[in-house]
Design an enzyme around this catalytic site. Structure first.
Site, mmCIF file in Angstrom:
data_model
loop_
_atom_site.group_PDB
_atom_site.id
_atom_site.type_symbol
_atom_site.label_atom_id
_atom_site.label_comp_id
_atom_site.label_asym_id
_atom_site.label_seq_id
_atom_site.Cartn_x
_atom_site.Cartn_y
_atom_site.Cartn_z
ATOM 1 N N HIS A 353 0.790 -1.230 0.000
ATOM 2 C CA HIS A 353 0.000 0.000 0.000
ATOM 3 C C HIS A 353 0.813 1.266 0.000
ATOM 4 C CE1 HIS A 353 -4.201 -1.334 0.568
ATOM 5 N NE2 HIS A 353 -3.650 -2.394 1.119
ATOM 6 N N LYS A 545 -9.292 13.939 3.327
ATOM 7 C CA LYS A 545 -8.421 12.763 3.409
ATOM 8 C C LYS A 545 -7.516 12.968 4.612
ATOM 9 C CE LYS A 545 -6.991 13.750 -0.818
ATOM 10 N NZ LYS A 545 -6.815 12.499 -1.528
ATOM 11 N N ARG A 546 -6.771 11.938 5.006
ATOM 12 C CA ARG A 546 -5.831 12.140 6.102
ATOM 13 C C ARG A 546 -4.916 13.333 5.823
ATOM 14 N NH1 ARG A 546 -5.601 8.278 10.414
ATOM 15 N NH2 ARG A 546 -3.942 9.643 11.125
ATOM 16 N N LYS A 551 0.178 14.518 0.736
ATOM 17 C CA LYS A 551 -1.115 14.816 0.114
ATOM 18 C C LYS A 551 -1.266 16.306 -0.202
ATOM 19 C CE LYS A 551 -3.518 10.877 2.312
ATOM 20 N NZ LYS A 551 -4.218 10.153 1.234
ATOM 21 N N THR A 653 -8.633 6.392 -2.934
ATOM 22 C CA THR A 653 -9.984 5.907 -3.219
ATOM 23 C C THR A 653 -10.979 7.056 -3.041
ATOM 24 O OG1 THR A 653 -10.097 5.127 -0.923
ATOM 25 C CG2 THR A 653 -9.653 3.477 -2.636
ATOM 26 N N LYS A 657 -14.542 8.137 -5.077
ATOM 27 C CA LYS A 657 -15.845 8.461 -4.482
ATOM 28 C C LYS A 657 -16.345 9.815 -4.978
ATOM 29 C CE LYS A 657 -14.028 6.320 -0.319
ATOM 30 N NZ LYS A 657 -13.519 6.676 1.015
HETATM 31 C C1 PLP Z 1 -12.187 6.903 1.291
HETATM 32 C C2 PLP Z 1 -11.735 7.373 2.598
HETATM 33 C C3 PLP Z 1 -10.397 7.701 2.797
HETATM 34 C C4 PLP Z 1 -9.350 7.617 1.701
HETATM 35 O O1 PLP Z 1 -9.219 8.875 1.083
HETATM 36 P P1 PLP Z 1 -7.964 9.163 0.124
HETATM 37 O O2 PLP Z 1 -8.324 10.462 -0.510
HETATM 38 O O3 PLP Z 1 -7.916 8.053 -0.869
HETATM 39 O O4 PLP Z 1 -6.776 9.236 0.965
HETATM 40 C C5 PLP Z 1 -9.989 8.121 4.049
HETATM 41 N N1 PLP Z 1 -10.866 8.240 5.057
HETATM 42 C C6 PLP Z 1 -12.172 7.947 4.902
HETATM 43 C C7 PLP Z 1 -13.097 8.104 6.059
HETATM 44 C C8 PLP Z 1 -12.655 7.493 3.674
HETATM 45 O O5 PLP Z 1 -13.945 7.182 3.536
#
Ligand code: PLP
Length: 809
Positions: A353, A545-546, A551, A653, A657
């Site tokens: 990952h 995101k985190r 990022k 991911t 979304k």
């Molecule tokens: C999908 C998701 C992530 C992943 O987000 P990235 O932009 O791919 O880092 C992180 N936290 C939550 C709660 C999510 O639903």
């Protein structure tokens, strides 16, 4: 499943389980009764699935993951059962507020971010595709912390998700395994006369199973998520108790139970905590013992173990499973090395990952030896045999051998978990095409040269049930109407049927109405959370995101500051109104990430209160980004910020979304962005920035952020504004650690991509001015996202990696 039956069951559950009747029930009682009503319907299907799998002798997928970030169950289970509408009507008949009941559910936050959420989406897709599967993990008593924002800073609150009971799980006190730690190993003479080694551990705790049924969409199939809780072992503590050491026995009990107490909140950098290693071994040992028990129970001899199970290692957190299976087969089940090693290698596969070197797990040999002495011997034995194989292939290449060894030599010798995972697995995959290439050419290059056939790519995906149907019911309804059926929910490539409507003005208008309604909902929620008011007509520009430097949330902030300065210098300038929305948690010990949160909030405070801005730009940090809050956010986004430094984001991911919900992406050629852009078309994607190759070359040639800063007056003005103290009540030192780091080091090359990012953002603004064209692009994004269903990802794993087939229930 009839309305009458649901209503009766609901009232019965309220009375017999919660001990309440309508008039005195709290909102939580009302939720619990709903959850039990739905759970009963899952259990009936679960029994049938278990029977079908047993008679079919199907190969079972075991998904080993330290994290499952599930999100609320109720709404998702209603969708998968196909009874959302009936449930809504039943609630109305009973004069209950359906939305309030859903809102009551606290999500199990048993994960940090993308990796844990991936495991949850995969469980959904495994069930939907009728692939027999068990998810194995840890039942953390405290999941990822709840995030509050106080005075602009992140404050962590412990997550007490179990406080009010968890109606979705079934405790299985009889499914319980001992897990040992410490002690020593010794030689002994086995009953058959041979000399053998065995482990005399010093500590024993128990792992108890808690099962959560996972229902597939539109199918009767239910899989199992089995999470382990640590408990004190009676037999061990008894001794202390018997010699009169009551407090000693109690202490041992407390210590045992800490093992599943808390999820480590770090997403990326490794911290090397002893408890974490104990946790990893804990859930892996329980899971492998459970698989062996199931196999002995249904099949018998362990020779066919690898035919019965395909075990997936979600990153290296469960990599100890390799050593544990080998140990159990040899030490406990009397198998010889050859046979045991063959079974082990044919059972496991490993998903990588991350390429960030600081995120690669290694454990000090000393610590390892103290906790798991027998496993260390196993790892040495594996290593010796493996390095002999490398030596025969690459004669005299000692450097290569040192790189590939399971043990990193040096002042402090360390066990390399990724190397263990690769050597112990029959397949290795990355999570997006670019990432899998980089795994082969950089991170695991030596292994790729030895075993090219082991390496695969499976691009991540997300569940369209949770991230379209549950999150965005208005959009789901519109799609179903236009497609003429809801088949797209099971075959996301059918979204292509939307394409002809992309330029249809009437459809665009309906599309826009759906988006605006979602933006209004979100704005209303955000106002309650933060007091910040957003204009639903503004462009919702979202990064959730985190928090992590790679990022590059700070790149986003620099753009906001640039717009701010532009308006200040030219107050009458025409700008496209934008609402900048951020969300995400920072690891509690990650100082710079927390400072970036503070900066976002500080910039928000100044801009949102500056009368000259007149609300043309707004900035908001939404607190506590988790699955539940994400579901409110994804439908409301117009623009999705996927701006990591190329080569650093394995897949992402969140990008999927957002795009599935009709947001356009501004992004770099990183992770799955590359494939999203290929699918939706380059003309419907806002691309900027260096490629992974260019990043590598620039870094090799010597990157000097200070020169970039000196040579770009606007960039300099933006950073200088932060340093001036205008965002920190005159405190010019507050953000210095961040700005100095950018100007002097900038490991993720924010400054190098700044200019390209700004130029690209101007293209975004220009595009947003043409509403019809924007809608066309958004519709095409959704229409072309079929590839990014987790159903597709799971189908690829099933075929390429696990060799498993669906079993109809
Ligand atoms: C999908 C998701 C992530 C992943 O987000 P990235 O932009 O791919 O880092 C992180 N936290 C939550 C709660 C999510 O639903």
């Amino acid at each position: 499943m009839s309305k009458a039956a649901l209503k009766q069951a609901y009232i019965d559950n309220l009375f017999y389980i919660q001990g309440r009747f309508r008039e005195v029930a709290t909102p939580h009682d009302l939720y619990m009764a709903a959850a039990y009503t739905v759970r009963d319907r899952l259990l009936a299907r679960w029994v049938k699935s278990a029977q079908a799998f047993k008679t079919n002798h199907a190969r079972t997928v075991c998904y080993l993951s330290a994290e499952f970030l599930l999100g609320p169950h109720l709404a998702n289970n209603l969708v998968n059962l196909g009874i959302t509408k009936i449930a809504q009507e039943s609630a109305a008949d009973l004069e209950l507020d359906f939305a309030t009941i859903l809102e009551e559910e606290e999500e199990p936050g048993l994960g940090n971010g993308g990796l844990g959420r991936l495991a949850a989406c995969f469980m959904d897709s495994l069930a939907t595709l009728c692939i027999p599967a068990i998810g194995y993990g840890i039942r953390y008593e405290f999941g990822i912390f709840d995030q509050r924002i106080e005075n602009g800073w992140q404050v962590e609150k412990s997550d007490t998700w179990l406080r009010n009971g968890n109606p979705w799980e079934i405790p299985r006190p009889k499914i319980c395994f001992p897990v040992n730690y410490g002690g020593y190993t010794e030689q002994y003479r086995h009953a058959n006369g041979t000399l053998r080694r065995r482990w005399i551990p010093a500590q024993e705790i128990n792992g108890v199973a808690y099962d959560t049924p996972i229902l597939g969409y539109g199918v009767g199939n239910v899989n199992l998520l089995r999470l382990w809780k640590a408990e004190a072992s009676q037999s061990f503590d008894f001794q202390a108790f018997n010699v009169g050491d009551y407090y000693g026995a109690v202490h041992a009990k407390i210590e045992a139970e800490t093992i599943s107490k808390v999820l480590y909140p770090n997403d990326e950098p490794e911290i090397g905590k002893e408890l974490r290693l104990k946790q990893q071994f804990f859930f892996v040992s329980c899971s492998i013992q459970d698989m062996i028990r199931l196999h002995l129970h249904t099949v018998g001899a362990l020779d066919s173990f690898a035919q019965k199970f395909a075990a997936q290692l979600n990153d290296t957190h469960p990599a100890l499973a390799v050593a544990e299976l080998l140990r159990l087969l040899i030490d406990v089940h009397d198998m010889n090395w050859e046979a045991a090693w063959n079974i082990t290698r044919n059972t496991f596969s490993y998903t990588n990952h991350t390429l960030l070197p600081e995120a690669l797990e290694t454990w000090p040999v000393q610590l390892f030896e103290r906790l798991l002495p027998r496993h260390l011997e196993m790892i040495y034995a594996i290593n010796q045999q493996f390095l002999d194989e490398v030596r025969t292939r690459f004669l005299h290449d000692e450097e290569r051998i040192a790189r590939m060894s399971l043990i990193a030599e040096g002042e402090q010798r360390r066990v390399r978990m990724a190397n263990l995972a690769v050597v112990g697995s029959q397949a290795v995959n990355g999570v997006a095409a670019l990432h899998s290439e980089l795994v082969k050419t950089t991170l695991l290059k030596d292994f790729y040269e030895l075993w090219p056939e082991k390496f695969h790519n499976v691009t991540n995906g997300v569940s369209p049930r949770r991230f379209i149907v549950v999150s965005n019911p208005r959009l789901a309804e519109l799609i179903t109407e236009v497609c003429g059926s809801d088949d797209w929910i099971q075959d996301l490539t059918l979204l292509r049927q939307l394409e002809p409507y992309a330029t249809d003005p009437a459809f665009q208008q309906r599309w826009r109405n759906v988006k605006t309604a979602a933006k209004c909902d979100f704005a209303q929620w955000l106002l309650l959370q933060t007091g910040i008011q957003l204009d639903p007509q503004a462009l919702f520009d979202v990064q959730a995101k985190r928090l992590h430097e790679y990022k590059r949330q700070h790149l986003n902030v620099l753009h906001i500051i640039r717009l701010y300065q532009r308006i200040k210098q030219e107050p009458n300038i025409e700008v496209v109104p934008r609402a900048f929305i951020f969300g995400g948690k920072a690891a509690p010990g990650y100082y710079l990430a927390k400072l970036i949160i503070k900066l976002i909030n500080a910039v928000a405070e100044v801009i949102n209160h500056d009368p000259q801005i007149e609300g043309r730009i707004r900035v908001a940090f939404m607190p506590d980004f988790n699955v539940k809050n994400g579901q409110r956010l994804y439908p409301a986004a117009d623009l999705s910020e996927q701006i990591s430094l190329a080569g650093k984001e394995a897949s992402g991911t969140g990008n999927m979304k957002f795009s599935m919900n009709g947001a356009l992406t501004i992004g770099t050629l990183d992770g799955a962005n590359v494939e999203i852009r290929e699918e939706v078309g380059a003309e419907n994607f806002f691309l900027f920035g260096m490629t992974a190759d260019e990043v590598q070359r620039k870094q090799a040639a010597g990157y000097h952020p200070w020169e970039v800063y000196q040579n770009d007056p606007e960039l300099k003005a933006d950073i200088d504004l932060i340093n001036s103290g205008v965002f920190s009540h005159g405190d010019s030192a507050l953000f210095r650690p961040l700005t100095d780091h950018l100007v002097n080091h900038d490991p993720f090359m924010v400054l190098a991509d700044y200019r390209a990012y700004l130029t690209c953002q101007e293209r975004v603004s220009a595009a947003y001015r043409d509403a019809s064209n924007w809608d066309r692009m958004a519709i095409l994004n959704v229409a072309r996202m079929g590839k990014f269903s987790s159903d597709r990802a799971i189908a690829e794993y099933a075929q390429q990696i696990w060799q498993v087939a669906p079993v109809a229930v």
